[in-house]
Design a protein around this motif. Structure first.
Motif, PDB file in Angstrom:
ATOM      1  N   GLY A  38       2.367  29.238  14.205  1.00  0.00           N
ATOM      2  CA  GLY A  38       1.821  30.325  15.326  1.00  0.00           C
ATOM      3  C   GLY A  38       0.435  29.977  15.273  1.00  0.00           C
ATOM      4  N   ASP A  39      -0.315  29.097  14.581  1.00  0.00           N
ATOM      5  CA  ASP A  39      -1.926  29.000  14.815  1.00  0.00           C
ATOM      6  C   ASP A  39      -1.868  28.215  16.279  1.00  0.00           C
ATOM      7  OD1 ASP A  39      -2.498  30.398  12.520  1.00  0.00           O
ATOM      8  OD2 ASP A  39      -3.296  28.437  11.533  1.00  0.00           O
ATOM      9  N   THR A  40      -2.868  28.550  17.093  1.00  0.00           N
ATOM     10  CA  THR A  40      -3.496  27.802  18.107  1.00  0.00           C
ATOM     11  C   THR A  40      -4.412  26.573  17.551  1.00  0.00           C
ATOM     12  OG1 THR A  40      -3.056  29.435  19.695  1.00  0.00           O
ATOM     13  CG2 THR A  40      -4.509  27.894  20.560  1.00  0.00           C
ATOM     14  N   ILE A  41      -4.143  25.559  17.781  1.00  0.00           N
ATOM     15  CA  ILE A  41      -4.949  24.353  17.373  1.00  0.00           C
ATOM     16  C   ILE A  41      -5.910  24.044  18.593  1.00  0.00           C
ATOM     17  CG2 ILE A  41      -5.058  21.990  16.816  1.00  0.00           C
ATOM     18  CD1 ILE A  41      -2.139  22.317  15.781  1.00  0.00           C
ATOM     19  N   VAL A  42      -5.528  23.835  19.825  1.00  0.00           N
ATOM     20  CA  VAL A  42      -6.510  23.825  20.924  1.00  0.00           C
ATOM     21  C   VAL A  42      -5.785  24.703  21.956  1.00  0.00           C
ATOM     22  CG1 VAL A  42      -7.094  21.522  20.214  1.00  0.00           C
ATOM     23  CG2 VAL A  42      -5.322  21.856  22.091  1.00  0.00           C
ATOM     24  N   LYS A  43      -6.845  25.317  22.982  1.00  0.00           N
ATOM     25  CA  LYS A  43      -6.441  26.086  23.757  1.00  0.00           C
ATOM     26  C   LYS A  43      -6.643  25.453  25.340  1.00  0.00           C
ATOM     27  CE  LYS A  43      -6.736  31.203  25.106  1.00  0.00           C
ATOM     28  NZ  LYS A  43      -5.431  31.046  25.491  1.00  0.00           N
ATOM     29  N   GLN A  44      -5.812  25.450  26.404  1.00  0.00           N
ATOM     30  CA  GLN A  44      -5.949  25.225  27.667  1.00  0.00           C
ATOM     31  C   GLN A  44      -7.293  25.639  28.170  1.00  0.00           C
ATOM     32  OE1 GLN A  44      -2.635  25.456  30.117  1.00  0.00           O
ATOM     33  NE2 GLN A  44      -3.730  25.521  31.890  1.00  0.00           N
ATOM     34  N   GLY A  45      -8.077  24.900  28.803  1.00  0.00           N
ATOM     35  CA  GLY A  45      -9.439  25.664  29.415  1.00  0.00           C
ATOM     36  C   GLY A  45     -10.550  25.462  28.482  1.00  0.00           C
ATOM     37  N   GLU A  46     -10.464  25.376  27.163  1.00  0.00           N
ATOM     38  CA  GLU A  46     -11.604  25.407  26.462  1.00  0.00           C
ATOM     39  C   GLU A  46     -12.097  23.817  26.327  1.00  0.00           C
ATOM     40  OE1 GLU A  46     -10.336  26.906  22.423  1.00  0.00           O
ATOM     41  OE2 GLU A  46     -10.501  28.973  23.347  1.00  0.00           O
ATOM     42  N   GLN A  47     -13.355  23.731  25.845  1.00  0.00           N
ATOM     43  CA  GLN A  47     -13.684  22.386  25.750  1.00  0.00           C
ATOM     44  C   GLN A  47     -13.193  21.583  24.632  1.00  0.00           C
ATOM     45  OE1 GLN A  47     -16.116  21.662  28.063  1.00  0.00           O
ATOM     46  NE2 GLN A  47     -16.160  19.420  27.272  1.00  0.00           N
ATOM     47  N   GLY A  48     -12.948  20.404  24.377  1.00  0.00           N
ATOM     48  CA  GLY A  48     -12.510  19.699  23.535  1.00  0.00           C
ATOM     49  C   GLY A  48     -13.419  19.112  22.366  1.00  0.00           C
ATOM     50  N   LEU A  49     -12.954  19.328  21.072  1.00  0.00           N
ATOM     51  CA  LEU A  49     -13.603  18.781  20.205  1.00  0.00           C
ATOM     52  C   LEU A  49     -13.440  17.368  19.558  1.00  0.00           C
ATOM     53  CD1 LEU A  49     -15.126  19.245  17.424  1.00  0.00           C
ATOM     54  CD2 LEU A  49     -13.044  19.587  16.436  1.00  0.00           C
ATOM     55  N   GLY A  50     -12.199  16.945  19.939  1.00  0.00           N
ATOM     56  CA  GLY A  50     -11.773  15.613  19.697  1.00  0.00           C
ATOM     57  C   GLY A  50     -10.404  15.513  19.646  1.00  0.00           C
ATOM     58  N   MET A  51      -9.687  14.494  18.853  1.00  0.00           N
ATOM     59  CA  MET A  51      -8.468  13.934  18.769  1.00  0.00           C
ATOM     60  C   MET A  51      -8.034  14.787  17.563  1.00  0.00           C
ATOM     61  SD  MET A  51      -7.282  10.012  18.899  1.00  0.00           S
ATOM     62  CE  MET A  51      -5.753   9.751  18.111  1.00  0.00           C
ATOM     63  N   TYR A  52      -6.580  15.048  17.435  1.00  0.00           N
ATOM     64  CA  TYR A  52      -5.914  15.294  16.171  1.00  0.00           C
ATOM     65  C   TYR A  52      -4.801  14.427  16.132  1.00  0.00           C
ATOM     66  CZ  TYR A  52      -8.378  19.923  16.840  1.00  0.00           C
ATOM     67  OH  TYR A  52      -9.427  20.839  17.001  1.00  0.00           O
ATOM     68  N   MET A  53      -4.586  14.063  14.834  1.00  0.00           N
ATOM     69  CA  MET A  53      -3.605  13.124  14.292  1.00  0.00           C
ATOM     70  C   MET A  53      -2.823  13.865  13.200  1.00  0.00           C
ATOM     71  SD  MET A  53      -5.892   9.764  13.837  1.00  0.00           S
ATOM     72  CE  MET A  53      -7.539  10.731  13.412  1.00  0.00           C
ATOM     73  N   ILE A  54      -1.386  14.131  13.675  1.00  0.00           N
ATOM     74  CA  ILE A  54      -0.585  14.767  12.798  1.00  0.00           C
ATOM     75  C   ILE A  54      -0.158  14.308  11.777  1.00  0.00           C
ATOM     76  CG2 ILE A  54       1.487  16.451  12.655  1.00  0.00           C
ATOM     77  CD1 ILE A  54       1.268  16.398  15.766  1.00  0.00           C
ATOM     78  N   ARG A  55      -0.337  14.814  10.500  1.00  0.00           N
ATOM     79  CA  ARG A  55      -0.126  14.244   9.081  1.00  0.00           C
ATOM     80  C   ARG A  55       1.135  14.662   8.845  1.00  0.00           C
ATOM     81  NH1 ARG A  55      -4.825  12.534   4.766  1.00  0.00           N
ATOM     82  NH2 ARG A  55      -3.385  10.692   4.547  1.00  0.00           N
ATOM     83  N   SER A  56       1.464  15.880   8.869  1.00  0.00           N
ATOM     84  CA  SER A  56       2.684  16.549   8.544  1.00  0.00           C
ATOM     85  C   SER A  56       2.878  18.022   9.376  1.00  0.00           C
ATOM     86  CB  SER A  56       2.501  17.137   7.035  1.00  0.00           C
ATOM     87  OG  SER A  56       1.653  18.272   6.736  1.00  0.00           O
ATOM     88  N   GLY A  57       4.082  18.415   9.490  1.00  0.00           N
ATOM     89  CA  GLY A  57       4.080  19.682  10.481  1.00  0.00           C
ATOM     90  C   GLY A  57       4.633  19.091  11.801  1.00  0.00           C
ATOM     91  N   ARG A  58       4.708  20.178  12.761  1.00  0.00           N
ATOM     92  CA  ARG A  58       5.270  20.163  14.077  1.00  0.00           C
ATOM     93  C   ARG A  58       4.229  20.888  14.858  1.00  0.00           C
ATOM     94  NH1 ARG A  58       8.603  17.018  15.791  1.00  0.00           N
ATOM     95  NH2 ARG A  58       9.404  16.320  13.706  1.00  0.00           N
ATOM     96  N   VAL A  59       4.071  20.462  16.080  1.00  0.00           N
ATOM     97  CA  VAL A  59       3.162  21.242  17.163  1.00  0.00           C
ATOM     98  C   VAL A  59       4.037  21.238  18.489  1.00  0.00           C
ATOM     99  CG1 VAL A  59       1.252  20.823  15.782  1.00  0.00           C
ATOM    100  CG2 VAL A  59       1.792  19.172  17.855  1.00  0.00           C
ATOM    101  N   GLU A  60       3.669  22.330  19.137  1.00  0.00           N
ATOM    102  CA  GLU A  60       4.409  22.468  20.625  1.00  0.00           C
ATOM    103  C   GLU A  60       3.123  22.254  21.537  1.00  0.00           C
ATOM    104  OE1 GLU A  60       6.441  25.679  21.481  1.00  0.00           O
ATOM    105  OE2 GLU A  60       4.806  27.260  21.169  1.00  0.00           O
ATOM    106  N   VAL A  61       3.303  21.749  22.832  1.00  0.00           N
ATOM    107  CA  VAL A  61       2.274  21.436  23.789  1.00  0.00           C
ATOM    108  C   VAL A  61       2.897  22.294  24.771  1.00  0.00           C
ATOM    109  CG1 VAL A  61       1.040  19.800  24.996  1.00  0.00           C
ATOM    110  CG2 VAL A  61       1.789  19.049  22.891  1.00  0.00           C
ATOM    111  N   VAL A  62       1.772  23.378  25.330  1.00  0.00           N
ATOM    112  CA  VAL A  62       2.495  24.147  26.446  1.00  0.00           C
ATOM    113  C   VAL A  62       1.373  24.093  27.622  1.00  0.00           C
ATOM    114  CG1 VAL A  62       3.999  25.413  24.897  1.00  0.00           C
ATOM    115  CG2 VAL A  62       1.822  26.144  25.270  1.00  0.00           C
ATOM    116  N   ARG A  63       1.768  24.419  28.734  1.00  0.00           N
ATOM    117  CA  ARG A  63       0.551  24.507  29.822  1.00  0.00           C
ATOM    118  C   ARG A  63       1.049  25.843  30.559  1.00  0.00           C
ATOM    119  NH1 ARG A  63       0.514  19.413  33.261  1.00  0.00           N
ATOM    120  NH2 ARG A  63      -0.962  18.809  31.439  1.00  0.00           N
ATOM    121  N   GLU A  64      -0.071  26.670  30.854  1.00  0.00           N
ATOM    122  CA  GLU A  64       0.202  27.779  31.529  1.00  0.00           C
ATOM    123  C   GLU A  64      -0.421  27.575  33.041  1.00  0.00           C
ATOM    124  OE1 GLU A  64      -1.882  32.154  31.795  1.00  0.00           O
ATOM    125  OE2 GLU A  64      -1.570  31.335  29.748  1.00  0.00           O
TER     126      GLU A  64
END
Length: 144
Positions: A38-64
């Motif tokens: 449920g945690d938001t890792i990156v939010k649409q419209g915000e400035q990007g810090l960098g790149m994320y590489m997934i070691r474990s787990g699963r994420v969803e990518v959504v666009r509003e």
């Protein structure tokens, strides 16, 4: 930096073609971040810090768009997101949320850009992968 971090980075498509020296440098600059479901890792419209590489787990990518949320993708171990932030200072184009406990390695844009300035190979590899990803996105949008 551990050998397992460098081995993990070696499997990321963006870094597959790099020599050991560049992978070692990148492995030394990444840091780990953990996220709960449920945690938001990156939010649409915000400035990007960098790149994320997934070691474990699963994420969803959504666009509003127009007040509605559309799921674009689900990513898991060995996949990555946010690579555009390594090249530009544009805002995030999508929101990424953890759908289960997730551990990522984060490569910041400033560390990556420093390495790119020293390596034409790294810059070429990144441009190839980003171009391929843009072509896939364009094709997917055309199919709708």
């Amino acid at each position: 930096m551990s050998a397992s971090t460098e081995n993990f980075i070696k499997k990321i498509p963006l870094f597959k073609g790099l020599d050991k020296r560049h992978r070692t440098t990148i492995a030394k600059t990444v840091f780990e971040r953990s996220f709960d479901a449920g945690d938001t890792i990156v939010k649409q419209g915000e400035q990007g810090l960098g790149m994320y590489m997934i070691r474990s787990g699963r994420v969803e990518v959504v666009r509003e768009s127009a007040g509605e949320e559309q799921q674009l993708n689900t990513l898991g171990p060995g996949e990555y997101f946010g690579e555009i932030a390594l090249l530009t200072d544009q805002p995030r184009t999508a929101t990424v949320r953890a759908v289960e406990p997730t551990e990522c390695l984060v490569l910041t844009a400033w560390n990556f850009r420093s390495e790119v300035q020293q390596s034409a190979d790294l810059a070429t590899q990144l441009l190839k992968v980003v171009g391929e990803r843009l072509a896939r996105s364009d094709k997917a949008l055309s199919a709708r």
